[in-house]
Design an enzyme around this catalytic site. Structure first.
Site, PDB file in Angstrom:
ATOM      1  N   CYS A 112      32.628  37.622  52.738  1.00  0.00           N
ATOM      2  CA  CYS A 112      33.068  38.986  52.402  1.00  0.00           C
ATOM      3  C   CYS A 112      32.159  40.061  52.988  1.00  0.00           C
ATOM      4  O   CYS A 112      32.551  41.225  53.074  1.00  0.00           O
ATOM      5  CB  CYS A 112      33.166  39.148  50.892  1.00  0.00           C
ATOM      6  SG  CYS A 112      34.310  37.990  50.149  1.00  0.00           S
ATOM      7  N   HIS A 249      33.156  46.637  49.242  1.00  0.00           N
ATOM      8  CA  HIS A 249      34.019  45.451  49.351  1.00  0.00           C
ATOM      9  C   HIS A 249      34.898  45.390  48.106  1.00  0.00           C
ATOM     10  O   HIS A 249      34.422  45.559  46.987  1.00  0.00           O
ATOM     11  CB  HIS A 249      33.150  44.196  49.461  1.00  0.00           C
ATOM     12  CG  HIS A 249      33.907  42.929  49.266  1.00  0.00           C
ATOM     13  ND1 HIS A 249      35.081  42.659  49.949  1.00  0.00           N
ATOM     14  CD2 HIS A 249      33.693  41.855  48.451  1.00  0.00           C
ATOM     15  CE1 HIS A 249      35.535  41.485  49.562  1.00  0.00           C
ATOM     16  NE2 HIS A 249      34.716  40.973  48.667  1.00  0.00           N
ATOM     17  N   ASN A 279      41.459  40.812  47.010  1.00  0.00           N
ATOM     18  CA  ASN A 279      40.243  40.590  47.807  1.00  0.00           C
ATOM     19  C   ASN A 279      40.637  40.023  49.174  1.00  0.00           C
ATOM     20  O   ASN A 279      41.149  38.905  49.258  1.00  0.00           O
ATOM     21  CB  ASN A 279      39.336  39.607  47.046  1.00  0.00           C
ATOM     22  CG  ASN A 279      38.000  39.397  47.742  1.00  0.00           C
ATOM     23  OD1 ASN A 279      37.847  39.701  48.917  1.00  0.00           O
ATOM     24  ND2 ASN A 279      37.038  38.861  47.010  1.00  0.00           N
TER      25      ASN A 279
HETATM   26  O1  UT7 Z   1      34.428  38.516  47.266  1.00  0.00           O
HETATM   27  C1  UT7 Z   1      33.311  37.715  47.091  1.00  0.00           C
HETATM   28  C2  UT7 Z   1      32.699  37.926  45.817  1.00  0.00           C
HETATM   29  N1  UT7 Z   1      33.574  37.523  44.748  1.00  0.00           N
HETATM   30  C3  UT7 Z   1      33.547  38.212  43.642  1.00  0.00           C
HETATM   31  O2  UT7 Z   1      32.874  39.202  43.577  1.00  0.00           O
HETATM   32  C4  UT7 Z   1      34.278  37.676  42.429  1.00  0.00           C
HETATM   33  C5  UT7 Z   1      33.357  37.744  41.238  1.00  0.00           C
HETATM   34  N2  UT7 Z   1      33.919  37.262  40.011  1.00  0.00           N
HETATM   35  C6  UT7 Z   1      34.924  37.858  39.340  1.00  0.00           C
HETATM   36  O3  UT7 Z   1      35.517  38.805  39.816  1.00  0.00           O
HETATM   37  C7  UT7 Z   1      35.267  37.376  37.956  1.00  0.00           C
HETATM   38  O4  UT7 Z   1      34.231  36.542  37.497  1.00  0.00           O
HETATM   39  C8  UT7 Z   1      36.616  36.626  37.854  1.00  0.00           C
HETATM   40  C9  UT7 Z   1      37.762  37.609  38.071  1.00  0.00           C
HETATM   41  C10 UT7 Z   1      36.681  35.536  38.890  1.00  0.00           C
HETATM   42  C11 UT7 Z   1      36.776  36.010  36.483  1.00  0.00           C
HETATM   43  O5  UT7 Z   1      36.717  37.020  35.484  1.00  0.00           O
HETATM   44  P1  UT7 Z   1      35.922  36.764  34.132  1.00  0.00           P
HETATM   45  O6  UT7 Z   1      36.131  37.943  33.274  1.00  0.00           O
HETATM   46  O7  UT7 Z   1      34.538  36.413  34.551  1.00  0.00           O
HETATM   47  O8  UT7 Z   1      36.709  35.575  33.491  1.00  0.00           O
HETATM   48  P2  UT7 Z   1      36.180  34.126  33.131  1.00  0.00           P
HETATM   49  O9  UT7 Z   1      36.006  33.327  34.368  1.00  0.00           O
HETATM   50  O10 UT7 Z   1      35.005  34.251  32.200  1.00  0.00           O
HETATM   51  O11 UT7 Z   1      37.396  33.556  32.305  1.00  0.00           O
HETATM   52  C12 UT7 Z   1      37.749  34.107  31.045  1.00  0.00           C
HETATM   53  C13 UT7 Z   1      38.977  33.383  30.551  1.00  0.00           C
HETATM   54  C14 UT7 Z   1      38.854  31.857  30.605  1.00  0.00           C
HETATM   55  O12 UT7 Z   1      39.520  31.321  29.485  1.00  0.00           O
HETATM   56  P3  UT7 Z   1      38.674  30.757  28.229  1.00  0.00           P
HETATM   57  O13 UT7 Z   1      37.811  29.679  28.799  1.00  0.00           O
HETATM   58  O14 UT7 Z   1      37.897  31.935  27.732  1.00  0.00           O
HETATM   59  O15 UT7 Z   1      39.739  30.283  27.307  1.00  0.00           O
HETATM   60  C15 UT7 Z   1      39.633  31.510  31.856  1.00  0.00           C
HETATM   61  O16 UT7 Z   1      40.156  30.202  31.824  1.00  0.00           O
HETATM   62  O17 UT7 Z   1      40.100  33.733  31.356  1.00  0.00           O
HETATM   63  C16 UT7 Z   1      40.742  32.534  31.817  1.00  0.00           C
HETATM   64  N3  UT7 Z   1      41.337  32.791  33.126  1.00  0.00           N
HETATM   65  C17 UT7 Z   1      42.576  33.258  33.275  1.00  0.00           C
HETATM   66  N4  UT7 Z   1      43.538  33.589  32.388  1.00  0.00           N
HETATM   67  C18 UT7 Z   1      44.697  34.052  32.879  1.00  0.00           C
HETATM   68  C19 UT7 Z   1      40.781  32.610  34.334  1.00  0.00           C
HETATM   69  N5  UT7 Z   1      41.646  32.953  35.287  1.00  0.00           N
HETATM   70  C20 UT7 Z   1      42.778  33.362  34.658  1.00  0.00           C
HETATM   71  C21 UT7 Z   1      44.021  33.837  35.111  1.00  0.00           C
HETATM   72  N6  UT7 Z   1      44.952  34.178  34.198  1.00  0.00           N
HETATM   73  N7  UT7 Z   1      44.305  33.976  36.426  1.00  0.00           N
END
Ligand code: UT7
Length: 322
Positions: A112, A249, A279
């Site tokens: 990225c 980004h 992204n």
């Molecule tokens: O471009 C290169 C750099 N990349 C980035 O900067 C990405 C950085 N990371 C992020 O943007 C975020 O960490 C994510 C968007 C990937 C994830 O967001 P989060 O708020 O950190 O969510 P999480 O991974 O902590 O997941 C929270 C919950 C989980 O459920 P439980 O375990 O709490 O029951 C996930 O399973 O959300 C669930 N979840 C979803 N639910 C519905 C994860 N993906 C989804 C989804 N739809 N697509």
């Protein structure tokens, strides 16, 4: 003294749009989660016969036209991509052929952060007097490497390309570009196979893009604010008393908001386009910048910090007078 300056920008997004509602039919997700946790509303997906080089060529031609030059004036092409047409030859060579350019061409891979890395290289070529017009392209087809069964990652990315022409100038344009990397965190995001590691997976199709999202998020928020402040301060600007745009980004609206908050920058000064194309990795900064210039939100002469963070880990920030 020779400086480099952005003289034209271009962008291309594939025709097919995949909304969050469309994704609900593919994986166990919902529009509300994706909007609230990422700010993404839709992403563009390239057609099967539409290659990374096709996306890049279209953005590039627009940047060349907007720069008011012809393809023959381009003296170097640098393409930032993690999703090239082929392992080699480079996508830059393929784009060179599609455009009908006659100049050196090569790819760089910094995930990225690729666009800022490419800008750093191009800026140095121009400052050294080696090239007067350099074409920089960020082009990606992440839809090809995503695991469409993994809701943690497939909702986050899209395809697209952005390009700029960097020309030699008597006055600064690009004031400075800082890039960095920390390979100790190589396993936080990427594709765990290539040529000398796990090449068999290419035919198995069992290994895909993978990301430890939470950890990347924390690194991103910490780094993005620090590098943006650093590039302003090292050029003698007080970040709290200077009028500038932040063109980050486009990975997640929450990262952008946290970055602005840490920098004490008003949210209205942050260019946001992640809602419309998700992204797009190396393409996201030129896509966001082109959109803001095209709509007149950013004007020629404005000051902007371009900055990125991504796999590697890699990061980079540039201060530019547009
Ligand atoms: O471009 C290169 C750099 N990349 C980035 O900067 C990405 C950085 N990371 C992020 O943007 C975020 O960490 C994510 C968007 C990937 C994830 O967001 P989060 O708020 O950190 O969510 P999480 O991974 O902590 O997941 C929270 C919950 C989980 O459920 P439980 O375990 O709490 O029951 C996930 O399973 O959300 C669930 N979840 C979803 N639910 C519905 C994860 N993906 C989804 C989804 N739809 N697509």
């Amino acid at each position: 003294m020779i400086y480099s300056k952005i003289s034209g920008t271009g962008a291309y997004l594939p025709e097919k749009i995949l909304t969050n509602a469309d994704l609900e039919k593919i994986v166990n997700t919902n529009d509300q989660w994706v909007r609230e946790r990422t700010g993404i509303e839709q992403r563009h997906i390239s057609a099967d016969d539409e290659l990374c080089s096709d996306l890049g060529s279209k953005a590039a031609q627009q940047a060349i036209d907007n720069a008011g030059i012809s393809v023959a004036d381009i003296e170097l092409i640098v393409v930032a991509t993690s999703t090239p047409d082929r392992m080699f030859p480079s996508t830059a060579c393929i784009i060179q052929s599609k455009l009908g350019a006659k100049c050196p061409a090569f790819d760089i891979t910094a995930a990225c952060s690729g666009f800022v890395y490419a800008l750093s290289i191009a800026d140095n070529y121009v400052r050294a007097g080696v090239a007067k017009n350099v074409l920089i392209i960020g082009a990606e087809t992440y839809s090809r490497i995503l695991n469409w069964k993994d809701r943690n990652t497939c909702v986050l990315f899209g395809d697209g390309a952005g390009a700029v022409v960097l020309k030699a100038s008597d006055e600064p344009g690009v004031m400075s570009v800082n890039i960095g990397a920390d390979g100790d965190h190589q396993d936080l995001l990427g594709i765990p196979w290539g040529v000398s590691q796990g090449y068999d997976a290419l035919t198995e199709g069992s290994k895909w893009f993978d990301m430890k999202g939470n950890e990347v998020f924390k690194h991103a928020v910490k780094t993005m604010s620090a590098i943006a402040l650093e590039v302003l301060q090292e050029n003698g600007f007080d970040p709290h008393a200077t009028d500038y745009w932040l063109i980050p980004h486009q990975a997640n609206i929450r990262i952008l908001k946290s970055t602005a908050k840490k920098m004490k920058l008003d949210q209205s000064k942050v260019i946001v386009s992640v809602d419309k194309h998700a992204n797009t990795s190396a393409a996201s900064i030129p896509l966001a910048m082109h959109g803001a210039l095209e709509t007149g939100k950013i004007k020629s002469g404005d000051l902007a910090v371009l900055e990125a963070f991504g796999g590697g880990l890699t990061w980079g920030a540039a201060l530019v007078r547009l």
